[in-house]
Design a protein around this motif. Structure first.
Motif, short mmCIF file in Angstrom:
data_model
loop_
_atom_site.label_atom_id
_atom_site.label_comp_id
_atom_site.label_asym_id
_atom_site.label_seq_id
_atom_site.Cartn_x
_atom_site.Cartn_y
_atom_site.Cartn_z
N GLY A 1 0.80 -1.22 0.00
CA GLY A 1 0.00 0.00 0.00
C GLY A 1 0.83 1.27 0.00
O GLY A 1 0.28 2.38 0.08
N PHE A 2 2.17 1.12 -0.09
CA PHE A 2 3.07 2.27 -0.08
C PHE A 2 3.80 2.37 -1.42
O PHE A 2 3.97 1.37 -2.12
N ASP A 3 4.24 3.58 -1.72
CA ASP A 3 5.06 3.83 -2.90
C ASP A 3 6.53 3.62 -2.51
O ASP A 3 7.25 4.57 -2.21
N LEU A 4 6.96 2.38 -2.49
CA LEU A 4 8.28 2.07 -1.95
C LEU A 4 9.42 2.59 -2.82
O LEU A 4 10.52 2.84 -2.31
N ASP A 5 9.21 2.70 -4.12
CA ASP A 5 10.30 3.16 -4.98
C ASP A 5 10.24 4.64 -5.29
O ASP A 5 11.08 5.18 -6.02
N GLY A 6 9.24 5.34 -4.75
CA GLY A 6 9.18 6.80 -4.87
C GLY A 6 8.89 7.32 -6.25
O GLY A 6 9.24 8.46 -6.56
N ASN A 7 8.18 6.53 -7.08
CA ASN A 7 7.90 7.01 -8.44
C ASN A 7 6.50 7.59 -8.57
O ASN A 7 6.02 7.80 -9.69
N GLN A 8 5.85 7.83 -7.43
CA GLN A 8 4.52 8.45 -7.38
C GLN A 8 3.41 7.55 -7.93
O GLN A 8 2.32 8.03 -8.27
N ARG A 9 3.67 6.26 -7.99
CA ARG A 9 2.64 5.31 -8.41
C ARG A 9 2.58 4.17 -7.40
O ARG A 9 3.60 3.76 -6.86
N LEU A 10 1.37 3.65 -7.18
CA LEU A 10 1.16 2.59 -6.21
C LEU A 10 0.82 1.27 -6.90
O LEU A 10 0.35 1.25 -8.04
N GLY A 11 1.07 0.19 -6.20
CA GLY A 11 0.63 -1.11 -6.68
C GLY A 11 1.51 -1.75 -7.72
O GLY A 11 1.12 -2.75 -8.34
N GLU A 12 2.72 -1.22 -7.92
CA GLU A 12 3.63 -1.81 -8.90
C GLU A 12 4.50 -2.88 -8.24
O GLU A 12 4.51 -3.04 -7.02
N ALA A 13 5.25 -3.59 -9.07
CA ALA A 13 6.04 -4.71 -8.56
C ALA A 13 7.03 -4.27 -7.48
O ALA A 13 7.26 -5.00 -6.51
N ARG A 14 7.60 -3.09 -7.62
CA ARG A 14 8.59 -2.62 -6.65
C ARG A 14 7.95 -2.05 -5.39
O ARG A 14 8.67 -1.66 -4.46
N ASP A 15 6.64 -1.98 -5.35
CA ASP A 15 5.95 -1.49 -4.15
C ASP A 15 5.55 -2.63 -3.22
O ASP A 15 5.00 -2.39 -2.15
N ALA A 16 5.82 -3.86 -3.61
CA ALA A 16 5.52 -5.01 -2.77
C ALA A 16 6.63 -5.20 -1.73
O ALA A 16 7.71 -4.60 -1.84
N HIS A 17 6.38 -6.05 -0.73
CA HIS A 17 7.41 -6.32 0.28
C HIS A 17 8.68 -6.88 -0.37
O HIS A 17 9.80 -6.63 0.11
N GLY A 18 8.51 -7.65 -1.43
CA GLY A 18 9.61 -8.10 -2.26
C GLY A 18 9.16 -7.99 -3.70
O GLY A 18 7.97 -8.17 -4.00
#
Length: 311
Positions: A65-82
């Motif tokens: 539920g977070f933008d882990l890679d900071g690209n301003q988009r949610l729900g992408e592969a890099r936003d998962a725990h792994g």
């Protein structure tokens, strides 16, 4: 995978042929998708000749539920725990000729990175305190799985860590990769409960002690831990495929990637506790003139690492 198991598939055929040659009693597979009913893994186990199989839902592909890679988009592969495009993407599977004690499994996969003693967390964007409050350490998982072998229980400590690349100057993946390895040191220290005497650490550490990206000193220190035995498995194919700028022994490499991208590296390990006696070991990477060289190529970039042990 379930579809491909029902027809001719060059990669599956090559994996099956290699496993038949090596004939392991216990086999850890990485980068295997998870399904809740275990149907695909069970079908693969049958194809490879294993009676018992085990898997848990991996952290890879698990939404945060977070933008882990900071690209301003949610729900992408890099936003998962792994990294993963869907829940269950790129998990692990343990296959065994002997029964697996599911009730005795210790799963450390939900441990938060910040809660690991001595953890080094990244600093700077896109890392935030809110992300630290939810980010799990394990990219895929950290399992301690009891296998009921004829001579006594074997605890397989399985993991598949993040590559220490694909981030920014905060070195999020490099730091996480190191702490995923350090977690096993803490397990051996007794931080997370009793330490079994006859354990085997197995998996893709995504870290070479001498070459490639990552905090290599962590792997050097880990391999020198007196509680472990490094069998230093070798192959003729790895020796013949040395990269021009390689500093480590190419015969110990376990992955065949294009030179410089990131090149051939030793990233896959089977490390038994010092209580074991190693009788033989190797990496399935035949020499270029060997008729089986094509099998290793067809099976994928990672090579099978095997170790023979006695108590």
């Amino acid at each position: 995978m379930l579809r491909d198991l029902g027809r001719d598939d060059p990669q599956i055929d090559a994996v099956a042929a290699i496993v038949a040659q090596i004939a392991p009693d216990i086999l850890l597979l990485t980068d295997v998708d998870y399904d809740r009913g275990g149907v695909a893994l069970r079908a693969l186990a049958d194809r490879l000749g294993f009676e018992h199989s085990f898997a848990l839902l991996p952290n890879s592909g698990m939404a945060t539920g977070f933008d882990l890679d900071g690209n301003q988009r949610l729900g992408e592969a890099r936003d998962a725990h792994g990294f993963g495009m869907f829940s269950g993407d790129s998990g692990m599977g343990l296959l065994s000729r002997w029964p697996i004690d599911d009730s005795g499994v210790r799963d450390l996969s939900d441990l938060l990175w910040r809660d690991v003693p001595g953890a080094t967390l990244p600093k700077g964007a896109p890392w935030t305190d809110d992300i630290a409050a939810i980010q799990r350490l394990s990219t895929t998982g950290h399992w301690i799985v009891p296998v009921l072998a004829p001579g006594g229980v074997i605890d397989v400590m399985a993991f598949s860590a993040t590559p220490p690349v694909f981030d920014g100057p905060e070195d999020r993946n490099g730091l996480r990769n190191r702490d995923e390895l350090r977690l096993w040191t803490q397990v051996m220290d007794g931080t997370f409960g009793p330490v079994p005497r006859t354990f085997i650490i197995a998996g893709n550490a995504n870290l070479d002690p001498d070459d490639g990206d990552g905090l290599r000193a962590a792997m050097q220190s880990f391999l020198n831990d007196a509680r472990l035995t490094d069998p230093q498995p070798r192959s003729a194919g790895g020796a013949a495929a040395a990269d021009s700028d390689q500093t480590g022994d190419p015969a110990r490499d376990t992955a065949d990637w294009p030179e410089g991208e990131p090149g051939n590296l030793r990233v896959d390990y089977v490390l038994p506790a010092a209580a074991w006696t190693v009788t033989d070991s190797g990496v399935y990477w035949p020499a270029p003139d060997d008729p089986d060289a094509a099998l290793a190529e067809a099976a994928g970039p990672h090579r099978l690492v095997w170790v023979d042990l006695r108590r």
